[in-house]
Write an enzyme that holds these catalytic residues in place. Structure first.
Site, short mmCIF file in Angstrom:
data_model
loop_
_atom_site.label_atom_id
_atom_site.label_comp_id
_atom_site.label_asym_id
_atom_site.label_seq_id
_atom_site.Cartn_x
_atom_site.Cartn_y
_atom_site.Cartn_z
CG HIS A 49 -7.89 3.45 2.98
ND1 HIS A 49 -6.84 2.58 3.13
CD2 HIS A 49 -8.81 2.79 2.23
CE1 HIS A 49 -7.10 1.45 2.51
NE2 HIS A 49 -8.29 1.56 1.94
CD GLU A 82 -4.76 5.46 6.98
OE1 GLU A 82 -4.14 4.48 7.42
OE2 GLU A 82 -5.91 5.37 6.47
CB CYS A 100 -2.51 5.01 3.63
SG CYS A 100 -4.30 4.84 3.37
#
Length: 159
Positions: free
Chosen positions: A63, A65, A96
């Site tokens: 991801h 993040e 995250c």
């Protein structure tokens, strides 16, 4: 050291979130879910500019993040990112959010809420949970229409 005024902070937040939005647009062009992130250090230096890479890396943890946290940790030589701010186009998920807590970020700024998997209050309240030991200010909704439209357009084209 100069403490920024609310107007300076708002202008800086918009500038950095627009850079994250540019990363999200690049992710979309690569066929990824269009989410972008920017991690900024305490002095205002950009430590990481990232985008979702799940499909390209065959990695469920890729991801935007997580990639930003990894890159900033490497740049600073420390997994603790105290004093840093994360800018992301979509509300972080539970994975995250957990990583954000462990990194001890100073602040989170995100664009669109995620009514399906958001962990900053939309579905779950992982961030700033009263039983966890790290809390941070969260600014949400900045450029929400633009961030949300990018996601909606991406999924509309995929159907």
């Amino acid at each position: 050291m100069h403490s920024p005024s609310p107007i300076e902070t708002a202008a800086q937040d918009e500038r950095f979130l627009r850079a994250a939005l540019a990363q999200a647009q690049m992710a979309a062009a690569a066929g990824e879910v269009p989410i972008g992130a920017l991690l900024v250090g305490p002095e205002g230096a950009i430590l990481a500019e990232t985008q979702n890479r799940l499909l390209r890396d065959n990695d469920p943890t890729a991801h935007a993040e997580i990639l930003a946290l990894r890159a900033a940790g490497a740049a600073l030589g420390n997994y603790r990112l105290t004093g840093c701010t994360l800018y992301v186009t979509l509300e972080p998920c539970a994975m995250c959010a957990g990583a954000i807590i462990h990194a001890r970020l100073a602040r989170l700024v995100y664009g669109a809420a995620d009514p399906k998997a958001g962990a900053a209050g939309s579905v779950l309240s992982v961030l700033n949970h009263p039983q966890l030991n790290h809390k941070m200010p969260i600014a949400s909704g900045l450029l929400a229409d633009e961030c949300g439209a990018l996601l909606k357009d991406f999924f509309r084209q995929r159907r």
